[in-house]
Design an enzyme around this catalytic site. Structure first.
Site, short mmCIF file in Angstrom:
data_model
loop_
_atom_site.label_atom_id
_atom_site.label_comp_id
_atom_site.label_asym_id
_atom_site.label_seq_id
_atom_site.Cartn_x
_atom_site.Cartn_y
_atom_site.Cartn_z
N LYS A 264 1.12 -1.38 0.24
CA LYS A 264 0.13 0.01 0.17
C LYS A 264 1.06 1.10 -0.19
O LYS A 264 0.51 2.45 -0.74
CB LYS A 264 -1.17 -0.43 1.38
CG LYS A 264 -2.10 1.04 1.60
CD LYS A 264 -2.98 0.86 2.39
CE LYS A 264 -3.54 1.60 3.66
NZ LYS A 264 -3.50 1.65 4.51
N ARG B 102 2.43 6.02 -3.55
CA ARG B 102 3.82 7.21 -4.03
C ARG B 102 4.29 6.44 -5.37
O ARG B 102 4.07 7.52 -6.09
CB ARG B 102 5.71 6.50 -2.78
CG ARG B 102 5.20 6.58 -1.78
CD ARG B 102 6.45 6.00 -1.06
NE ARG B 102 6.46 6.77 0.39
CZ ARG B 102 5.47 7.23 1.60
NH1 ARG B 102 4.42 5.58 1.06
NH2 ARG B 102 5.48 7.09 2.69
N GLY C 99 -5.24 8.60 5.08
CA GLY C 99 -3.80 9.52 5.75
C GLY C 99 -2.91 9.70 4.36
O GLY C 99 -2.11 11.13 4.46
N GLN D 281 5.14 9.70 5.73
CA GLN D 281 4.13 10.70 5.40
C GLN D 281 4.98 11.98 4.97
O GLN D 281 4.48 12.88 4.33
CB GLN D 281 2.94 10.92 6.57
CG GLN D 281 1.67 9.64 5.54
CD GLN D 281 0.76 9.13 6.92
OE1 GLN D 281 0.83 10.19 7.24
NE2 GLN D 281 0.12 7.74 6.97
N ASP E 274 1.81 0.44 12.30
CA ASP E 274 0.85 -0.27 11.75
C ASP E 274 1.10 -1.63 11.92
O ASP E 274 -0.26 -2.26 11.83
CB ASP E 274 1.60 -0.46 10.21
CG ASP E 274 1.21 1.04 9.48
OD1 ASP E 274 0.85 2.31 10.36
OD2 ASP E 274 1.29 1.39 8.46
N LYS F 1 -4.09 7.57 15.09
CA LYS F 1 -4.62 7.15 13.81
C LYS F 1 -6.53 6.91 13.24
O LYS F 1 -7.00 7.57 13.78
CB LYS F 1 -4.45 5.18 14.29
CG LYS F 1 -2.63 5.33 14.09
CD LYS F 1 -2.10 5.39 12.72
CE LYS F 1 -0.56 5.24 13.17
NZ LYS F 1 -0.31 6.07 11.11
N ARG G 102 -6.37 3.90 18.61
CA ARG G 102 -5.38 1.84 18.46
C ARG G 102 -5.59 1.49 19.72
O ARG G 102 -5.57 0.35 20.49
CB ARG G 102 -4.78 1.96 17.43
CG ARG G 102 -5.20 2.19 16.00
CD ARG G 102 -4.44 1.17 14.67
NE ARG G 102 -4.90 1.73 13.78
CZ ARG G 102 -4.24 1.29 12.71
NH1 ARG G 102 -3.37 1.65 12.29
NH2 ARG G 102 -4.77 1.66 11.27
N ARG H 175 -7.11 -2.48 11.11
CA ARG H 175 -5.78 -3.33 11.24
C ARG H 175 -6.26 -3.60 12.68
O ARG H 175 -6.33 -4.76 13.13
CB ARG H 175 -5.14 -2.11 11.31
CG ARG H 175 -4.29 -1.28 10.43
CD ARG H 175 -2.96 -1.15 10.30
NE ARG H 175 -2.38 -0.98 9.23
CZ ARG H 175 -1.86 -1.88 8.55
NH1 ARG H 175 -1.60 -2.25 7.80
NH2 ARG H 175 -1.44 -0.80 7.37
#
Length: 448
Positions: free
Chosen positions: A26, A31, A100, A174, A328, A355, A359, A401
């Protein structure tokens, strides 16, 4: 079952066996689509991620006037150069959905355009902080308006950007990507510094597109400098399998007795394999085979065999510079920690609070819903194991997730676990439940 169900019931315990291939990475897909859109010519991309997040990036690129075509497994992005975006109307309005990555990274490209744009997202994305990209882009000369100066929607007035030297207070791939993308439009050298290395796909990929990029390291800090004003060349690119998606299956095959799984074609970039390193540190049997380099990224096959895990004494503490590279995977790491002999502690992870869900809280709620115990901190948690989980009702809070992590917990638990909001898994991994069904016995999954 290619579409994720609204709710899922898992009847455990159940071993996993077989061979799978996970969808394209992902992070890399975002990118490569963005850079291909501002390269000078057609880029051919194989293995582009199927996630809703990455589709949001493609939709944004299309709305900016870039043609995107699909032919079988190949995605062709017809780049028009750094100044080639041609929106149908101004300001162009973009929708990042739940992503995001999309909103934070593409804003770096939008800041250097000669038109005005707006970008928004769903309710969850609107709660995620944007000041971390607004600050450096404003210093470069862009004008960005945001709700409460920190939240989407963002209104961006493109400008002639100036190069700056910016030291980020956090290690964030990011933020780094946003600034380096903006640096493509600045007249001179833009330098970004981060306190510790974050995932490095952007700098690896920029070199593939022919960008003029330099890096220096004064451990643990990293400096990256990009020279603006130079056009990018199109690429032929293979997106490897997403190691963050593979993490759920690696955990399942490790934790479930009598399991063995082969996961082929996975990205093994060292800035992304910290989760595997942590599991192996605890005694896991995760072996990489056939490792090769494609487009600057290491790719290989993973063989995972079940085994018992044991923490170090008095505990295994995950904190500091390792956190950005497992951020993640922390939800599935928490599930794994319930089966580790000893104490596993995660600290310095306040980023988890902002997130797709909080989380820390959603992980804690899920473990308690399954009869487990967890000690919750402002910046993380601690889990003492091994624990015997039982079937329970887990609310995902719309977080992909969390949905996938507690599906794996359901495979370990005795009885039936119900995942409420299981369909949110499609944000990053639409094929998740289909692959789970393929490697478990019939009757393990029941869906609505």
């Amino acid at each position: 079952m290619s579409r994720s169900p609204k709710s899922m019931r898992i009847n455990g315990p159940c071993a996993v066996r077989g061979a799978i291939r996970v969808p394209g990475d992902k992070s890399i897909s975002h990118r490569v689509a963005m850079l291909a859109s501002v390269a000078g010519g057609d880029s051919s991309i194989t293995g582009f991620a199927s996630s809703a997040d990455c589709q949001a990036t493609l939709d944004c690129v299309r709305r900016l006037g870039v043609e995107v075509e699909r032919a079988d497994e190949i995605l062709v992005v017809k780049g028009r150069g750094l100044r080639g975006y041609r929106p149908a109307r101004e300001p162009v309005r973009l929708d990042a959905g739940n992503s995001g990555s999309t909103i934070r990274m593409i804003t770096g490209l939008l800041a250097g355009q000669r038109f005005n744009s707006e970008i928004d997202g769903d309710e969850s994305l609107r709660r995620r902080p944007m000041s971390r990209i607004i600050e450096p882009l404003t210093l470069m000369g862009a004008t960005i308006k945001a709700r409460d100066q920190n939240f989407a929607p963002l209104s961006i007035r493109g400008a002639a950007l100036k190069p700056i030297r910016f030291a980020s207070r956090i290690a964030s791939a990011q933020v780094k990507t946003c600034m380096l993308f903006a640096g493509l439009y600045a007249d001179g050298q833009t330098t970004f510094s981060e306190p510790a290395p974050s995932r490095n796909h952007t700098e690896v990929m920029l070199r593939q597109f022919g960008a003029r990029l330099e890096s220096t390291t004064d451990e643990p800090a990293v400096d990256l400098s990009i020279e603006g004003g130079f056009e990018l060349s199109p690429v032929t690119y293979l997106v490897p399998g997403d190691v963050s998606s593979a993490a759920f299956f690696i955990a399942a095959a490790t934790l479930l007795p009598d399991s063995r799984l082969v996961i082929s074609g996975v990205n093994l970039n060292p800035t992304r394999t910290a989760f595997i390193d942590v599991l192996n540190r605890l005694g896991a049997k995760v072996v990489a085979d056939g490792v090769r380099t494609v487009n600057g990224e290491p790719i290989g096959d993973l063989e995972v065999t079940s085994c018992a895990l044991k923490a170090e004494q008095p505990s295994t503490v995950l904190a500091g510079h390792v956190i950005p590279n497992i951020i993640d995977e922390i939800p599935i790491l928490a599930v794994a920690a319930t089966q580790v002999e000893g104490r596993v502690e995660v600290r310095d992870a306040r980023e988890l609070r902002i997130k797709e869900s909080d989380r820390v809280s959603t992980v804690a709620d899920g473990i308690r819903a399954m009869g487990g115990e967890i000690e919750e901190f402002e910046d993380g948690f601690a889990i003492e194991g091994p624990q015997s989980l039982k079937g329970g009702r887990v609310d995902t809070a719309g977080d992909h997730r969390i949905a996938m992590a507690f599906t794996i917990a359901g495979l370990m638990a005795r009885g039936t676990t119900e995942i409420i909001g299981a369909d949110c898994a499609a944000v990053s991994f639409p094929e998740f439940y289909e692959l789970i069904a393929a490697i478990t016995q019939e009757g393990t999954l029941e869906h609505e």
